[in-house]
Design a protein around this motif. Structure first.
Motif, PDB file in Angstrom:
ATOM      1  N   GLY A  88      53.260  65.029  26.234  1.00 17.95           N
ATOM      2  CA  GLY A  88      52.060  65.089  27.072  1.00 17.95           C
ATOM      3  C   GLY A  88      50.803  65.412  26.284  1.00 17.95           C
ATOM      4  O   GLY A  88      49.819  64.658  26.335  1.00 17.95           O
ATOM      5  N   PRO A  89      50.788  66.500  25.525  1.00 14.88           N
ATOM      6  CA  PRO A  89      49.592  66.815  24.733  1.00 14.88           C
ATOM      7  C   PRO A  89      49.320  65.780  23.634  1.00 14.88           C
ATOM      8  O   PRO A  89      48.169  65.500  23.304  1.00 14.88           O
ATOM      9  CB  PRO A  89      49.907  68.172  24.111  1.00 14.88           C
ATOM     10  N   LYS A 106      44.909  59.457  23.232  1.00 15.79           N
ATOM     11  CA  LYS A 106      43.978  58.795  24.139  1.00 15.79           C
ATOM     12  C   LYS A 106      42.540  59.074  23.727  1.00 15.79           C
ATOM     13  O   LYS A 106      41.691  58.182  23.742  1.00 15.79           O
ATOM     14  CB  LYS A 106      44.238  59.293  25.560  1.00 15.79           C
ATOM     15  N   LYS A 107      42.267  60.321  23.329  1.00 15.83           N
ATOM     16  CA  LYS A 107      40.924  60.680  22.887  1.00 15.83           C
ATOM     17  C   LYS A 107      40.569  59.977  21.574  1.00 15.83           C
ATOM     18  O   LYS A 107      39.477  59.461  21.400  1.00 15.83           O
ATOM     19  CB  LYS A 107      40.834  62.194  22.678  1.00 15.83           C
ATOM     20  N   GLU A 108      41.526  59.994  20.664  1.00 16.06           N
ATOM     21  CA  GLU A 108      41.306  59.440  19.335  1.00 16.06           C
ATOM     22  C   GLU A 108      41.112  57.924  19.371  1.00 16.06           C
ATOM     23  O   GLU A 108      40.183  57.388  18.765  1.00 16.06           O
ATOM     24  CB  GLU A 108      42.512  59.783  18.452  1.00 16.06           C
ATOM     25  N   LYS A 109      41.968  57.226  20.089  1.00 24.41           N
ATOM     26  CA  LYS A 109      41.936  55.765  20.120  1.00 24.41           C
ATOM     27  C   LYS A 109      41.092  55.199  21.254  1.00 24.41           C
ATOM     28  O   LYS A 109      40.875  53.994  21.316  1.00 24.41           O
ATOM     29  CB  LYS A 109      43.358  55.199  20.257  1.00 24.41           C
ATOM     30  N   ASN A 110      40.643  56.071  22.159  1.00 21.00           N
ATOM     31  CA  ASN A 110      39.839  55.666  23.306  1.00 21.00           C
ATOM     32  C   ASN A 110      40.545  54.585  24.130  1.00 21.00           C
ATOM     33  O   ASN A 110      39.985  53.532  24.411  1.00 21.00           O
ATOM     34  CB  ASN A 110      38.442  55.199  22.867  1.00 21.00           C
ATOM     35  N   VAL A 111      41.779  54.847  24.502  1.00 21.46           N
ATOM     36  CA  VAL A 111      42.562  53.917  25.315  1.00 21.46           C
ATOM     37  C   VAL A 111      42.736  54.501  26.706  1.00 21.46           C
ATOM     38  O   VAL A 111      42.634  55.702  26.921  1.00 21.46           O
ATOM     39  CB  VAL A 111      43.955  53.645  24.699  1.00 21.46           C
ATOM     40  N   LYS A 112      43.001  53.616  27.665  1.00 23.10           N
ATOM     41  CA  LYS A 112      43.308  54.059  29.015  1.00 23.10           C
ATOM     42  C   LYS A 112      44.198  53.032  29.684  1.00 23.10           C
ATOM     43  O   LYS A 112      44.366  51.929  29.188  1.00 23.10           O
ATOM     44  CB  LYS A 112      42.064  54.313  29.855  1.00 23.10           C
ATOM     45  N   GLY A 113      44.776  53.446  30.774  1.00 24.54           N
ATOM     46  CA  GLY A 113      45.598  52.537  31.546  1.00 24.54           C
ATOM     47  C   GLY A 113      47.072  52.877  31.482  1.00 24.54           C
ATOM     48  O   GLY A 113      47.553  53.512  30.555  1.00 24.54           O
ATOM     49  N   ARG A 114      47.752  52.440  32.487  1.00 22.84           N
ATOM     50  CA  ARG A 114      49.175  52.715  32.630  1.00 22.84           C
ATOM     51  C   ARG A 114      49.988  52.023  31.546  1.00 22.84           C
ATOM     52  O   ARG A 114      50.942  52.582  31.021  1.00 22.84           O
ATOM     53  CB  ARG A 114      49.634  52.270  34.021  1.00 22.84           C
ATOM     54  N   ALA A 115      49.613  50.791  31.172  1.00 23.46           N
ATOM     55  CA  ALA A 115      50.371  50.052  30.161  1.00 23.46           C
ATOM     56  C   ALA A 115      50.328  50.775  28.811  1.00 23.46           C
ATOM     57  O   ALA A 115      51.356  50.902  28.135  1.00 23.46           O
ATOM     58  CB  ALA A 115      49.828  48.637  30.024  1.00 23.46           C
ATOM     59  N   GLU A 116      49.150  51.251  28.432  1.00 20.25           N
ATOM     60  CA  GLU A 116      49.022  51.979  27.172  1.00 20.25           C
ATOM     61  C   GLU A 116      49.817  53.284  27.210  1.00 20.25           C
ATOM     62  O   GLU A 116      50.461  53.659  26.236  1.00 20.25           O
ATOM     63  CB  GLU A 116      47.551  52.283  26.874  1.00 20.25           C
ATOM     64  N   TYR A 117      49.778  53.959  28.346  1.00 21.80           N
ATOM     65  CA  TYR A 117      50.516  55.211  28.496  1.00 21.80           C
ATOM     66  C   TYR A 117      52.015  54.961  28.346  1.00 21.80           C
ATOM     67  O   TYR A 117      52.705  55.676  27.628  1.00 21.80           O
ATOM     68  CB  TYR A 117      50.220  55.829  29.864  1.00 21.80           C
TER      69      TYR A 117
END
Length: 85
Positions: free
Chosen positions: A57-58, A64-75
């Motif tokens: 989780g952390p 996410k902060k480092e790569k600036n990604v979002k979305g369920r697929a990336e997660y």
């Protein structure tokens, strides 16, 4: 008419007043039973899978902060690799 409503409300209050402590005691017993059950659950150790999820989780937040990604697929992609390794 108002006198009848007032009398009915007063009668209801007088009848319900002795019952209030019984309801309060029952609610207290239920609450203490729930607290005991929660304490028992809290003492159980995490399974290896749960521990991995807790650790990833952390890492996901940092990634996410480092790569600036979002979305369920990336997660899902990240968690898949994190949980495998």
């Amino acid at each position: 008419m108002f006198k009848h409503l007032l009398a009915a409300a007063l009668a209801t209050a007088l009848v319900a007043a002795p019952l209030a402590p019984a309801f309060a005691q029952a609610a207290t017993e239920k609450t203490s039973a729930k607290k005991t059950a929660k304490a028992t659950k809290a003492k159980k150790e995490l399974t290896p899978q749960q521990q991995k999820m807790k650790d990833c989780g952390p890492k996901w937040a940092d990634y996410k902060k480092e790569k600036n990604v979002k979305g369920r697929a990336e997660y899902r992609k990240f968690m898949s690799t994190c949980l495998k390794g």
